[in-house]
Write a protein that holds these residues in place. Structure first.
Motif, PDB file in Angstrom:
ATOM      1  N   UNK A 306      23.533  19.556  27.622  1.00 39.27           N
ATOM      2  CA  UNK A 306      23.089  20.161  28.881  1.00 39.27           C
ATOM      3  C   UNK A 306      23.342  19.250  30.069  1.00 39.27           C
ATOM      4  N   UNK A 307      23.418  17.928  29.831  1.00 44.70           N
ATOM      5  CA  UNK A 307      23.667  16.977  30.916  1.00 44.70           C
ATOM      6  C   UNK A 307      25.157  16.814  31.210  1.00 44.70           C
ATOM      7  N   UNK A 308      25.992  17.393  30.353  1.00 49.97           N
ATOM      8  CA  UNK A 308      27.440  17.383  30.541  1.00 49.97           C
ATOM      9  C   UNK A 308      27.986  15.971  30.792  1.00 49.97           C
ATOM     10  N   UNK A 309      27.657  15.087  29.871  1.00 46.96           N
ATOM     11  CA  UNK A 309      28.180  13.721  29.937  1.00 46.96           C
ATOM     12  C   UNK A 309      29.613  13.695  29.422  1.00 46.96           C
ATOM     13  N   UNK A 475      33.354  28.388  27.983  1.00 47.45           N
ATOM     14  CA  UNK A 475      32.375  29.007  27.074  1.00 47.45           C
ATOM     15  C   UNK A 475      32.626  30.485  26.813  1.00 47.45           C
ATOM     16  N   UNK A 476      33.282  31.191  27.754  1.00 47.42           N
ATOM     17  CA  UNK A 476      33.561  32.609  27.536  1.00 47.42           C
ATOM     18  C   UNK A 476      34.879  32.844  26.805  1.00 47.42           C
ATOM     19  N   UNK A 477      35.558  31.767  26.370  1.00 49.08           N
ATOM     20  CA  UNK A 477      36.772  31.901  25.594  1.00 49.08           C
ATOM     21  C   UNK A 477      38.059  31.698  26.355  1.00 49.08           C
ATOM     22  N   UNK A 478      38.010  31.702  27.688  1.00 50.22           N
ATOM     23  CA  UNK A 478      39.214  31.484  28.482  1.00 50.22           C
ATOM     24  C   UNK A 478      39.740  30.070  28.344  1.00 50.22           C
ATOM     25  N   UNK A 527      35.339  21.344  30.039  1.00 50.08           N
ATOM     26  CA  UNK A 527      34.447  22.383  30.571  1.00 50.08           C
ATOM     27  C   UNK A 527      33.061  22.179  29.987  1.00 50.08           C
ATOM     28  N   UNK A 528      32.045  22.098  30.857  1.00 46.45           N
ATOM     29  CA  UNK A 528      30.665  21.964  30.412  1.00 46.45           C
ATOM     30  C   UNK A 528      30.063  23.310  30.067  1.00 46.45           C
ATOM     31  N   UNK A 529      28.897  23.275  29.447  1.00 47.53           N
ATOM     32  CA  UNK A 529      28.250  24.522  29.022  1.00 47.53           C
ATOM     33  C   UNK A 529      27.836  25.380  30.202  1.00 47.53           C
ATOM     34  N   UNK A 530      27.687  24.771  31.386  1.00 47.23           N
ATOM     35  CA  UNK A 530      27.343  25.525  32.596  1.00 47.23           C
ATOM     36  C   UNK A 530      28.544  26.272  33.172  1.00 47.23           C
ATOM     37  N   UNK A 531      29.734  25.995  32.631  1.00 51.73           N
ATOM     38  CA  UNK A 531      30.947  26.567  33.206  1.00 51.73           C
ATOM     39  C   UNK A 531      31.589  25.671  34.244  1.00 51.73           C
ATOM     40  N   UNK A 532      31.001  24.506  34.503  1.00 45.97           N
ATOM     41  CA  UNK A 532      31.614  23.544  35.422  1.00 45.97           C
ATOM     42  C   UNK A 532      32.876  22.972  34.794  1.00 45.97           C
ATOM     43  N   UNK A 533      33.929  22.896  35.599  1.00 46.24           N
ATOM     44  CA  UNK A 533      35.203  22.363  35.138  1.00 46.24           C
ATOM     45  C   UNK A 533      35.332  20.919  35.587  1.00 46.24           C
ATOM     46  N   UNK A 534      35.887  20.068  34.722  1.00 44.73           N
ATOM     47  CA  UNK A 534      36.090  18.661  35.046  1.00 44.73           C
ATOM     48  C   UNK A 534      37.577  18.327  34.937  1.00 44.73           C
ATOM     49  N   UNK A 535      38.037  17.483  35.859  1.00 45.12           N
ATOM     50  CA  UNK A 535      39.464  17.161  35.939  1.00 45.12           C
ATOM     51  C   UNK A 535      39.641  15.686  36.261  1.00 45.12           C
ATOM     52  N   UNK A 536      40.574  15.031  35.563  1.00 46.44           N
ATOM     53  CA  UNK A 536      40.914  13.644  35.894  1.00 46.44           C
ATOM     54  C   UNK A 536      42.125  13.625  36.815  1.00 46.44           C
ATOM     55  N   UNK A 537      42.158  12.677  37.716  1.00 43.99           N
ATOM     56  CA  UNK A 537      43.277  12.511  38.646  1.00 43.99           C
ATOM     57  C   UNK A 537      43.971  11.194  38.357  1.00 43.99           C
ATOM     58  N   UNK A 545      34.868  17.552  39.728  1.00 41.29           N
ATOM     59  CA  UNK A 545      34.291  18.716  39.058  1.00 41.29           C
ATOM     60  C   UNK A 545      34.445  19.943  39.972  1.00 41.29           C
ATOM     61  N   UNK A 546      34.510  21.093  39.323  1.00 45.98           N
ATOM     62  CA  UNK A 546      34.624  22.362  40.025  1.00 45.98           C
ATOM     63  C   UNK A 546      33.462  23.228  39.567  1.00 45.98           C
ATOM     64  N   UNK A 547      32.511  23.397  40.464  1.00 42.23           N
ATOM     65  CA  UNK A 547      31.250  24.054  40.133  1.00 42.23           C
ATOM     66  C   UNK A 547      31.363  25.529  40.481  1.00 42.23           C
ATOM     67  N   UNK A 548      31.066  26.440  39.533  1.00 43.59           N
ATOM     68  CA  UNK A 548      31.134  27.870  39.851  1.00 43.59           C
ATOM     69  C   UNK A 548      30.101  28.246  40.904  1.00 43.59           C
ATOM     70  N   UNK A 549      30.550  29.030  41.893  1.00 41.11           N
ATOM     71  CA  UNK A 549      29.673  29.483  42.971  1.00 41.11           C
ATOM     72  C   UNK A 549      29.124  30.857  42.611  1.00 41.11           C
ATOM     73  N   UNK A 550      27.804  31.014  42.597  1.00 44.63           N
ATOM     74  CA  UNK A 550      27.206  32.311  42.217  1.00 44.63           C
ATOM     75  C   UNK A 550      27.691  33.436  43.136  1.00 44.63           C
TER      76      UNK A 550
END
Length: 550
Positions: A306-309, A475-478, A527-537, A545-550
């Motif tokens: 849940x902490x997406x470490x 998490x949704x399979x994409x 990808x974290x369980x919240x749907x947040x995407x993480x990317x290294x540069x 990180x790319x946080x989904x906007x409600x």
């Protein structure tokens, strides 16, 4: 730029991203807010150093393929030679002010004249590492790792290199004394040696080091300063007796040093991706350039966390980074441990799997303790690696274009699952499907391919991408893919291949260099369980990180 304000801090933290799709969608595309997890750096692991006598420190950046100048007054970093020409392991200034640097991977020796003209002056020397001029203007270079020899090279490149000695034990950062003898460390033997380059005679000056990586003279030429990478020590050696004195204790991973005319010692650390200056009179240490990461590449996050470490393959270290707060909580460093330059990372229930094309191997770690359980050599440009439910490993060999299975038991036998892939880089499992498989990105062909685990049968999920590298499951399979060639983050539906662009204009994708396998420095995605995407540069040595906007 101040050393306390690395590049990337001033970037906007919120970037609204627009979707571009090859097919019309029935629902609005997802919208993400881009944020910085760990701000970037000017370097991707800093190596060789040289003081130019004009208030600047020259620094080489091997994986970043650049040569930089650091203003010692302000800490500002500028690029003198950019990628791909600047892939320097070490550098020096010639008598006429020309800049010379060594290409470890390319095997080329480069020269940049004071008027800015750059040319190759020697080729065919894989593992080209250190270099120095003698007082009479003769230039000498060494091979380390991919070779083990000392050469004399024509500084203008008119004559071919001439081998002086071979099989020394990896002669690294060296310098010539007033006696015109070469003084430098032998990595494999833990010694500092003196070499007569005219006769080839060699004698020991000092010994008992764990891994000495460079040696330079003080201003009076009475002592040598030596950096020990494994112990993290700056050591002063008295030439007359070989007596040693630890001047300063630093973090492990020291790579090179340069001594200024005021006897201040500048030290590079490739693990911490920084430069520090040591005052040898009192051992005090001050930062010159600082960083938080070295070369972040492969990423992973546990789906149940849940902490997406984040687990980060940082090339010169393996690190744990808080996905939400950017706090680095654990680092396992190369050189001082058996870890070998991790570039890709994946997780199973009990293990962490690291792979590295740098030294060519796969390592399996205990996820709880971090202990290294297995090291499996693989020199085929190894990229992504996964542990399957039965304990076998699946490894992407980028150079021959294969996926291979590696037995769970020792000795580790290898079986080819499929071949004919064009630069396989990223892997993500689909083992819970009715027909278990794995998705793989092919950096050369621009495809995402699904490979069936039972028989290696392949199905193209999508094509027409440009240099896809990192891949992760939402998490949704994409499928979330770093399309490095177009510097964007995309989503791919695994059943239809439908593509949605999630982010563009990303700072990813250093150019490939000669002598490296496909996708050598991979861009990581998680990808974290919240749907947040993480990317290294890789371009910025940063995490986003790319946080989904409600």
């Amino acid at each position: 730029m101040s050393p306390s304000l690395p590049r990337g801090v001033s970037k906007p933290l919120a970037v609204w991203l627009v979707m571009a799709s090859c097919q019309a969608l029935a629902v609005p595309p997802p919208v993400y807010r881009q944020e910085v997890v760990v701000a970037g750096s000017s370097f991707q692991g800093v190596h060789g150093l040289a003081v130019d006598g004009k208030g600047h420190l020259l620094a080489s950046n091997l994986l970043g393929q650049s040569v930089h100048s650091v203003d010692l007054r302000t800490g500002a970093v500028t690029t003198l030679v950019g990628p791909p020409l600047g892939g320097a392991d070490d550098l020096t200034l010639g008598p006429d002010g020309s800049l010379y640097w060594t290409g470890f991977f390319t095997g080329r020796l480069m020269r940049r004249t004071p008027d800015g003209k750059t040319r190759v002056i020697a080729t065919g020397l894989p593992g080209l590492n250190s270099l120095a001029f003698r007082r009479d203007g003769r230039l000498y270079v060494t091979q380390v790792g991919r070779g083990d020899a000392l050469w004399e090279v024509d500084p203008r490149g008119h004559n071919p290199p001439r081998q002086i000695l071979a099989g020394l034990g990896f002669l690294n950062g060296f310098e010539f004394g007033t006696d015109d003898r070469l003084y430098g460390p032998l990595l494999r033997k833990g010694q500092i040696v003196r070499v007569d380059v005219d006769t080839g005679a060699m004698e020991t000056v000092a010994e008992g080091f764990a891994m000495p990586t460079a040696a330079n003279f003080d201003a009076r030429r009475e002592h040598l300063y030596v950096v020990d990478a494994v112990r993290g020590e700056l050591v002063r050696v008295r030439l007359a007796t070989g007596a040693k004195e630890v001047v300063a204790k630093l973090p492990t991973g020291l790579d090179n040093l340069a001594v200024g005319p005021d006897d201040q010692v500048y030290v590079s650390n490739m693990v911490d991706n920084d430069i520090r200056v040591v005052n040898p009179t009192d051992g005090s240490i001050e930062p010159v350039v600082t960083s938080r990461l070295s070369v972040p590449s492969g990423l992973a996050v546990a789906p149940e966390d849940a902490d997406e470490r984040l687990y980060v393959a940082d090339v010169y270290a393996f690190r744990r980074v808080g996905g939400r707060d950017g706090k680095i909580t654990q680092s396992t460093r190369v050189l001082s441990t058996p870890m070998t330059f991790p570039m890709q990372v994946s997780l199973s229930a009990k293990h962490v799997v690291l792979s590295s094309a740098y030294l060519g191997n796969v390592q399996v770690l205990d996820r709880a303790s971090g202990d290294i359980l297995r090291t499996i050599p693989n020199t085929n440009g190894v990229q992504g690696a996964l542990e399957l439910p039965d304990g076998t490993l699946l490894v992407a060999e980028a150079t021959p274009g294969r996926l291979v299975r590696v037995d769970a038991a020792e000795p580790a036998g290898t079986t080819v699952l499929t071949e004919g892939l064009e630069g396989p880089v990223g892997l993500v499992a689909d083992t819970e499907a009715e027909e278990p498989g794995v998705y793989v990105t092919e950096v050369r062909s621009g495809r995402v391919t699904r490979v069936r685990l039972s028989d290696g049968a392949r199905r193209t999920v999508t094509k027409g991408l440009r240099a896809p590298e990192g891949i992760a499951r939402h998490p949704d399979g994409g499928l979330i893919v770093a399309e490095v060639g177009r510097k964007r983050l995309v989503r791919i539906e695994p059943t239809t291949g439908r593509l949605t662009v999630l982010a563009t204009g990303l700072r990813i994708g250093l150019p490939e260099s000669e002598g490296l396998p496909p996708g050598y420095l991979p861009t990581g995605v998680a990808v974290g369980r919240s749907g947040t995407l993480y990317l290294s540069s890789d371009v910025e040595s940063a995490l986003y990180r790319f946080v989904p906007v409600p």
